[in-house]
Design a protein around this motif. Structure first.
Motif, PDB file in Angstrom:
ATOM      1  N   GLU A 146      -6.480   0.145  11.210  1.00  0.00           N
ATOM      2  CA  GLU A 146      -5.459  -0.861  11.479  1.00  0.00           C
ATOM      3  C   GLU A 146      -5.270  -1.116  12.968  1.00  0.00           C
ATOM      4  OE1 GLU A 146      -1.995   0.187   9.219  1.00  0.00           O
ATOM      5  OE2 GLU A 146      -3.087   0.049   7.333  1.00  0.00           O
ATOM      6  N   ASP A 172      -4.757 -10.220   9.452  1.00  0.00           N
ATOM      7  CA  ASP A 172      -4.600  -8.764   9.560  1.00  0.00           C
ATOM      8  C   ASP A 172      -5.388  -8.049   8.463  1.00  0.00           C
ATOM      9  OD1 ASP A 172      -2.817  -9.175  11.652  1.00  0.00           O
ATOM     10  OD2 ASP A 172      -1.033  -8.870  10.402  1.00  0.00           O
ATOM     11  N   ARG A 176       1.310  -8.699   4.599  1.00  0.00           N
ATOM     12  CA  ARG A 176       0.477  -8.842   5.803  1.00  0.00           C
ATOM     13  C   ARG A 176      -0.094 -10.252   5.878  1.00  0.00           C
ATOM     14  NH1 ARG A 176      -1.476  -3.517   7.522  1.00  0.00           N
ATOM     15  NH2 ARG A 176      -2.505  -4.622   9.196  1.00  0.00           N
ATOM     16  N   VAL A 188      -8.430  -5.305   8.921  1.00  0.00           N
ATOM     17  CA  VAL A 188      -8.338  -3.956   8.355  1.00  0.00           C
ATOM     18  C   VAL A 188      -9.508  -3.684   7.422  1.00  0.00           C
ATOM     19  CG1 VAL A 188      -6.990  -2.484   6.794  1.00  0.00           C
ATOM     20  CG2 VAL A 188      -5.833  -3.745   8.612  1.00  0.00           C
ATOM     21  N   THR A 197      -6.320   5.632   8.890  1.00  0.00           N
ATOM     22  CA  THR A 197      -5.435   4.471   8.778  1.00  0.00           C
ATOM     23  C   THR A 197      -5.178   3.868  10.156  1.00  0.00           C
ATOM     24  OG1 THR A 197      -4.373   5.315   6.801  1.00  0.00           O
ATOM     25  CG2 THR A 197      -3.128   3.693   8.071  1.00  0.00           C
ATOM     26  N   GLU A 198      -4.871   4.709  11.132  1.00  0.00           N
ATOM     27  CA  GLU A 198      -4.634   4.218  12.491  1.00  0.00           C
ATOM     28  C   GLU A 198      -5.869   3.517  13.043  1.00  0.00           C
ATOM     29  OE1 GLU A 198      -3.450   7.666  14.684  1.00  0.00           O
ATOM     30  OE2 GLU A 198      -1.538   7.824  13.636  1.00  0.00           O
ATOM     31  N   ARG A 230       1.650 -10.680  -0.212  1.00  0.00           N
ATOM     32  CA  ARG A 230       2.364  -9.500  -0.692  1.00  0.00           C
ATOM     33  C   ARG A 230       1.958  -9.188  -2.118  1.00  0.00           C
ATOM     34  NH1 ARG A 230       6.192  -8.855  -3.806  1.00  0.00           N
ATOM     35  NH2 ARG A 230       7.584 -10.292  -4.784  1.00  0.00           N
ATOM     36  N   ARG A 287       0.685   0.128   0.830  1.00  0.00           N
ATOM     37  CA  ARG A 287       1.038   1.092   1.864  1.00  0.00           C
ATOM     38  C   ARG A 287       1.838   0.462   3.003  1.00  0.00           C
ATOM     39  NH1 ARG A 287      -3.687   2.321   2.781  1.00  0.00           N
ATOM     40  NH2 ARG A 287      -4.028   1.206   4.700  1.00  0.00           N
ATOM     41  N   THR A 288       1.500  -0.777   3.391  1.00  0.00           N
ATOM     42  CA  THR A 288       2.078  -1.353   4.612  1.00  0.00           C
ATOM     43  C   THR A 288       3.041  -2.501   4.369  1.00  0.00           C
ATOM     44  OG1 THR A 288       0.299  -2.964   4.933  1.00  0.00           O
ATOM     45  CG2 THR A 288      -0.012  -0.750   5.886  1.00  0.00           C
ATOM     46  N   THR A 323      -3.827  -1.382   0.771  1.00  0.00           N
ATOM     47  CA  THR A 323      -3.257  -1.634   2.101  1.00  0.00           C
ATOM     48  C   THR A 323      -1.900  -2.305   1.967  1.00  0.00           C
ATOM     49  OG1 THR A 323      -5.404  -1.782   3.186  1.00  0.00           O
ATOM     50  CG2 THR A 323      -3.568  -2.891   4.282  1.00  0.00           C
ATOM     51  N   GLU A 360      -4.416   9.951   8.056  1.00  0.00           N
ATOM     52  CA  GLU A 360      -3.590   9.214   9.023  1.00  0.00           C
ATOM     53  C   GLU A 360      -4.441   8.644  10.143  1.00  0.00           C
ATOM     54  OE1 GLU A 360      -0.618  11.923  10.458  1.00  0.00           O
ATOM     55  OE2 GLU A 360       0.246  12.198   8.449  1.00  0.00           O
ATOM     56  N   THR A 388      -4.150   0.798  15.341  1.00  0.00           N
ATOM     57  CA  THR A 388      -2.933   1.320  15.951  1.00  0.00           C
ATOM     58  C   THR A 388      -3.179   2.628  16.686  1.00  0.00           C
ATOM     59  OG1 THR A 388      -2.337   2.460  13.893  1.00  0.00           O
ATOM     60  CG2 THR A 388      -1.411   0.255  14.249  1.00  0.00           C
TER      61      THR A 388
END
Length: 152
Positions: free
Chosen positions: A148, A54, A50, A58, A144-145, A94, A46-47, A43, A141, A150
């Motif tokens: 997360e 968060d 965080r 996730v 992931t949405e 990170r 990829r993002t 994660t 996708e 989204t």
């Protein structure tokens, strides 16, 4: 074709096949860390950085569990904490270079394992998988949405 247009039997059969494949793939991965740890590193790769809250959401774990997991990964040199320039009260997690390298190595190993299996398929089967790639990428996708938060 939308979910509403798909025969529920087809959805169930595809879901069962994908689940079985994902389960087998998971069993092939190195057992040097928990799936939650590996997923957290992926994660972050990829993002980007965080908040712990968060990451916990996730990964579907509690904030205290994620805090403990981050502490272990930090002690292992895979992640580090850094302040958020936009809000000094916030600490972000990170990847370190070692963490990024771990994610790349694990990804390459997974791809190689599937390449070996795909080499055993017929040409028509490989063509069918190639034709399905856009749908598989879209499924990733959507996942992931969904994970997360989204998704609309």
């Amino acid at each position: 074709m939308s979910r509403h247009d798909t025969d529920s039997g087809a959805s169930a059969a595809i879901g069962a096949a994908l689940y079985a494949l994902a389960t087998r793939a998971t069993r092939r991965l190195p057992r040097d860390m928990s799936l939650t740890s590996a997923a957290t590193l992926a994660t972050l790769a990829r993002t980007g950085p965080r908040r712990i809250t968060d990451l916990a959401a996730v990964q579907g774990v509690t904030q205290p569990a994620m805090t403990a997991l981050v502490r272990v990964m930090e002690e292992s040199g895979l992640v580090e904490r850094q302040g958020d320039a936009s809000d000094r009260r916030v600490t972000l997690v990170r990847l370190t270079e070692a963490g990024a390298s771990y994610v790349r190595t694990r990804h390459r190993a997974g791809v190689a394992a599937f390449e070996r299996l795909i080499d055993g398929l017929t040409g028509d089967e490989v063509d069918a998988l190639m034709a399905a790639l856009p749908a598989l990428e879209h499924l990733a996708e959507l996942d992931t949405e969904d994970r997360e938060g989204t998704r609309r």
